[in-house]
Structure formats: structure tokens, C-alpha cells
Design a protein around this motif. Structure first.
Motif: not given
Length: 287
Positions: A145-172
Motif C-alpha cells: 500500500h505505497d504512496v511513493i509510486g505515481t501510477r502507470c501512465d501512457p506517457y512514460t510508456h511512450h518514452l520507455l517503449s520508443h513510441g509505443g501507444q498503450y491506453h490501459h495504463c492506470c492513468h488512462s
């Protein structure tokens, strides 16, 4: 990346500097006390007045009136969830994970509170039961039950996957759920989505690099985290596409499960309890 070896030599008094003991920044003894026995007594004879089943890799919204309880429960398999809370009457007042972390620590459990953003800075919800409190901190420095992680998001995914699009991260997921529940566009909804309480997630920081780390959650069907609403709440919960966090989020081996949110109405409130008041600071800021 951080250099593997420091670029600067340690000074002669380095050992002395490192040996200075730390202090707690915000001593919790001066926070408003939590009357946990009274809150738990209020559960006697309560009525379950609603439930929301959150599908895997998706999110749903729910409302909890002040003075009611809600539970997040694992129902089918090991699964983590990302929780957002707002003032039901004003989305601009929302859960403040950073201040909650500063007041209670990196991970929350029974007796800890979820605090709201400035200028209200008041308790939104108090944790009244945590069936995973037995876990504590393990040898890796991880807990649940942490309050240190933000939430998985498509923007970070886009950076780390060199352009990948993913719409079901927790942020989305949270953005879609809020937009649908409030009848607003995703642009407006996204502005209200904020850093979360990572329910059931087992996390910490690596001791050698200080990086955010995660490991498989210890949650099992029947485990729950229970809250008492200190104000009227509007909530959203995402059943994270990371599943139990045992493999990478986009791995085909990820197994995801639903999460259950239940709302309970007590027969009687604790004697003297009142909804949390906004912070008493006069907001003059010295002018």
C-alpha cells in the motif's frame, strides 16, 4: 544513468557526516488522534449499501458519504489497484500522496489517513482495517500500500517503449472512468487524475541506486483494505494492467483480476464525530 563510481572523492570527514542520525520531519504525535476502537465499533450492524466491481485493466468510480466505510477487496486472484479520491463536491480537492507520505511514511496501514491537497489539507479517509498488515517491511525494504509510486501512465510508456501507444495504463483507466462518470471530456478529466494510493502493491526503493522497485503482491482472495470516509468522497479505482506485479506490465504473461469496492453505512456514528474541517491556516502567506 547514474555513474557507477562517484565522480568526486569523499572528504576527510565523510564518515562523520554519514554517521549523523536523522530526525523525523513531521512528528505524528501532534496530528489529530484517530479513535480506532470507536471507528471499529461503528461497524457493528452496518448495512452494505453498494458495490462496484472493477474489471481487469480498467477503472470504475464510486461515491462514499461522510461517515460511511468502504473496502477494496481481492476477489479472484492477486491484483493491485490504483486509488484516487476527491472531495465529492469539489474535484479540485483531492488526495495528496506527497503530504500523506511525509506525515505517515512510504506505505500506509491501519490508523493512517489519506490527506487532501492545499488549501484544505484535511483527512479524507482513515484506514480502519488492513488484512496485509502482517507483511511489514521485508529484507528488500518493500512493503504494501505505497504512496511513493505515481501510477502507470501512457506517457512514460511512450518514452520507455520508443513510441509505443498503450491506453490501459492506470492513468488512462482513471481518466476514462472519471470522464464517463462526470460526463466530461478526457482533457478535463485528465487534469483531475492524480498520484495514487497503490492498494496491495508491494514496493520500495533499491538500496544501491534508490530506484523505485516492485515485487509480487502478497494479496490473496479475501484480503482487503478498509477505509472510513472523513468527508463526502468521490473515488476511482483502477485494476492495474500489471496484475500482481510479478512480471513486466506489457508482458503476455501478465494475469489480471477484478477488484471489488463495497460501501457500508453504519447504524450509528462514533460519539462526537464530525466531518473533517478544512485546514485552519488563514492563507495570508505573510502579506
Amino acid at each position: 544513468m547514474k555513474p557507477a563510481v562517484p565522480e568526486h572523492a569523499a572528504p576527510p570527514d565523510a564518515r562523520t557526516r554519514r554517521a549523523i542520525p536523522p530526525v523525523i520531519c513531521y512528528p505524528p504525535e501532534t496530528l489529530p488522534p484517530v479513535d480506532l476502537p470507536a471507528l471499529r465499533a461503528a461497524r457493528e450492524g452496518w448495512d452494505r449499501i453498494g458495490e462496484v466491481m472493477v474489471p481487469p485493466r480498467d477503472a470504475r468510480c464510486f461515491e462514499v458519504p461522510a461517515g460511511h466505510f468502504f473496502r477494496v477487496t481481492s476477489v479472484e486472484g492477486a491484483q493491485v489497484g490504483d486509488l484516487n479520491l476527491w472531495n465529492a463536491g469539489d474535484l479540485n480537492e483531492r488526495f495528496y500522496s506527497g503530504k500523506t507520505r511525509a506525515l505517515h511514511g512510504t506505505h500506509l496501514s491501519t490508523g493512517d489517513r489519506m490527506w487532501s491537497t492545499f488549501p484544505a489539507l484535511r483527512p479524507m479517509a482513515t484506514i480502519t482495517e488492513d488484512t496485509l498488515d502482517w507483511y511489514g517491511f521485508d529484507a528488500f525494504g518493500c512493503s504494501v500500500h505505497d504512496v511513493i509510486g505515481t501510477r502507470c501512465d501512457p506517457y512514460t510508456h511512450h518514452l520507455l517503449s520508443h513510441g509505443g501507444q498503450y491506453h490501459h495504463c492506470c492513468h488512462s483507466n482513471l481518466t476514462r472512468a472519471l470522464a464517463l462518470a462526470k460526463g466530461i471530456g478526457t482533457d478535463e478529466a485528465e487534469r483531475h487524475v492524480h498520484d495514487v494510493l497503490n492498494v496491495f502493491m508491494c514496493t520500495g526503493f533499491s538500496r544501491d541506486t534508490g530506484q523505485y522497485i516492485t515485487k509480487p503482491t502478497p494479496v490473496r482472495p479475501g484480503d482487503y483494505l478498509e477505509f472510513f470516509a472523513e468527508i463526502d468522497l468521490f473515488g476511482a479505482l483502477s485494476a492495474c494492467p500489471w496484475g500482481d506485479c510479478s512480471v513486466e506490465m506489457t508482458s503476455p504473461e501478465v494475469s489480471c483480476h477484478p477488484l471489488l469496492v463495497e460501501i457500508f453505512r453504519p447504524v450509528a456514528l462514533p460519539a462526537g464525530w464530525q466531518p473533517a474541517r478544512v485546514n485552519g491556516y488563514d492563507r495570508s502567506h505573510g502579506l
